[in-house]
Design an enzyme around this catalytic site. Sequence first.
Site, PDB file in Angstrom:
ATOM      1  N   ASP A 251       0.896  -1.176   0.208  1.00 56.41           N
ATOM      2  CA  ASP A 251       0.009  -0.092   0.233  1.00 56.41           C
ATOM      3  C   ASP A 251       1.076   1.314   0.069  1.00 56.41           C
ATOM      4  OD1 ASP A 251      -2.411   1.393  -0.127  1.00 56.41           O
ATOM      5  OD2 ASP A 251      -2.643   1.021   2.129  1.00 56.41           O
TER       6      ASP A 251
ATOM      7  N   ASN B 205     -10.513  -2.980  -5.531  1.00 52.73           N
ATOM      8  CA  ASN B 205      -9.624  -1.704  -6.562  1.00 52.73           C
ATOM      9  C   ASN B 205     -10.294  -1.863  -7.966  1.00 52.73           C
ATOM     10  OD1 ASN B 205      -6.187  -2.813  -4.899  1.00 52.73           O
ATOM     11  ND2 ASN B 205      -7.681  -1.386  -4.428  1.00 52.73           N
TER      12      ASN B 205
HETATM   13  C1  FPP Z   1      -2.167   0.171  -3.300  1.00 56.84           C
HETATM   14  O1  FPP Z   1      -1.541   1.535  -3.329  1.00 56.84           O
HETATM   15  C2  FPP Z   1      -1.500  -0.612  -4.336  1.00 56.84           C
HETATM   16  C3  FPP Z   1      -2.295  -1.096  -5.405  1.00 56.84           C
HETATM   17  C4  FPP Z   1      -3.526  -1.127  -5.464  1.00 56.84           C
HETATM   18  C5  FPP Z   1      -1.624  -1.724  -6.605  1.00 56.84           C
HETATM   19  C6  FPP Z   1      -0.281  -2.313  -6.058  1.00 56.84           C
HETATM   20  C7  FPP Z   1       0.568  -2.931  -7.514  1.00 56.84           C
HETATM   21  C8  FPP Z   1       1.823  -2.711  -7.621  1.00 56.84           C
HETATM   22  C9  FPP Z   1       2.780  -2.578  -6.353  1.00 56.84           C
HETATM   23  C10 FPP Z   1       2.688  -2.400  -8.846  1.00 56.84           C
HETATM   24  C11 FPP Z   1       1.974  -3.762  -9.773  1.00 56.84           C
HETATM   25  C12 FPP Z   1       2.781  -4.644 -10.455  1.00 56.84           C
HETATM   26  C13 FPP Z   1       2.957  -5.829 -10.315  1.00 56.84           C
HETATM   27  C14 FPP Z   1       3.731  -6.520 -11.199  1.00 56.84           C
HETATM   28  C15 FPP Z   1       2.205  -6.745  -9.706  1.00 56.84           C
HETATM   29  P1  FPP Z   1      -2.393   2.590  -3.342  1.00 56.84           P
HETATM   30  O2  FPP Z   1      -2.447   2.928  -4.968  1.00 56.84           O
HETATM   31  O3  FPP Z   1      -3.826   2.449  -2.949  1.00 56.84           O
HETATM   32  O4  FPP Z   1      -1.913   3.798  -2.694  1.00 56.84           O
HETATM   33  P2  FPP Z   1      -2.529   4.841  -1.658  1.00 56.84           P
HETATM   34  O5  FPP Z   1      -3.013   4.270  -0.496  1.00 56.84           O
HETATM   35  O6  FPP Z   1      -1.316   5.802  -1.348  1.00 56.84           O
HETATM   36  O7  FPP Z   1      -3.480   5.437  -2.555  1.00 56.84           O
END
Ligand code: FPP
Length: 230
Positions: A17, A65
């Site tokens: 996250d 998501n």
């Molecule tokens: C949550 O952070 C993260 C995600 C929804 C996506 C996670 C994906 C990756 C780390 C890269 C993907 C690549 C592969 C190969 C699996 P957020 O976007 O909700 O962060 P925030 O809470 O700061 O908004």
Amino acid sequence: MSEKNRAVPQSVGIIMDGNGRWAKRRLMPRSFGHDAGMKRIVKLVECARAAGIRYLTLFALSTENLARPREELEGLFGLFRKYFEEYAPKLVAEDVAIGVIGDLSALPADVSGKMLEVCARSKRDAAFRLVFAVNYGSRAEIVRAANLAVKAGGEVSEEGFSRLMYTCGVPDPDFIIRTGGELRLSNFLLWQSAYSELYFTKTLFPDFDERQFKRALKEYSRRNRRFGKV
Ligand code: FPP
């Protein structure tokens, strides 16, 4: 020390996250944060293998998501595509098995196809297993398993029920790390985490580097796991 109290966790889960906030702090779009997140995954897989971990399960996309704006999702699908074309095959050649859990039907067909192709090429007895939870929700996984049990008829044991989960063959996580400061599991491995040690850090995922990972593993090695016993 018993197998279950090893200093190094055998099976680790990470709730990745904080990509969005990491990008926002740099006045960049969220996709910039996800891109940095993917680069972080590449490094962490190396660290996990070097540390002696055998199973690593990464929460890459929750079912919830999928309600995110189309543009962000397209960016994420593009990263999955890139990872499974450029990085995953190299890992498979290095005795890493790749797995994907979740409902892949909501992904673009070329992305899910690529993922399944790489998974199918992975060896069953590989030294390290890397699992991506994609369009994954733990409650949906439990309901799916319950329906499979009903269809099969008769009673199921805990072990039998575990075998009906997407995670069949992957030991329950000894250790679950969540980056980004939130103190919750957000529908990740709820059945499997009954006795997992939990670790929460405010560090945003793209900043969760080798030093921080080692710090988390050190903290794990100090935990006294009793599994409900005295
Ligand atoms: C949550 O952070 C993260 C995600 C929804 C996506 C996670 C994906 C990756 C780390 C890269 C993907 C690549 C592969 C190969 C699996 P957020 O976007 O909700 O962060 P925030 O809470 O700061 O908004």
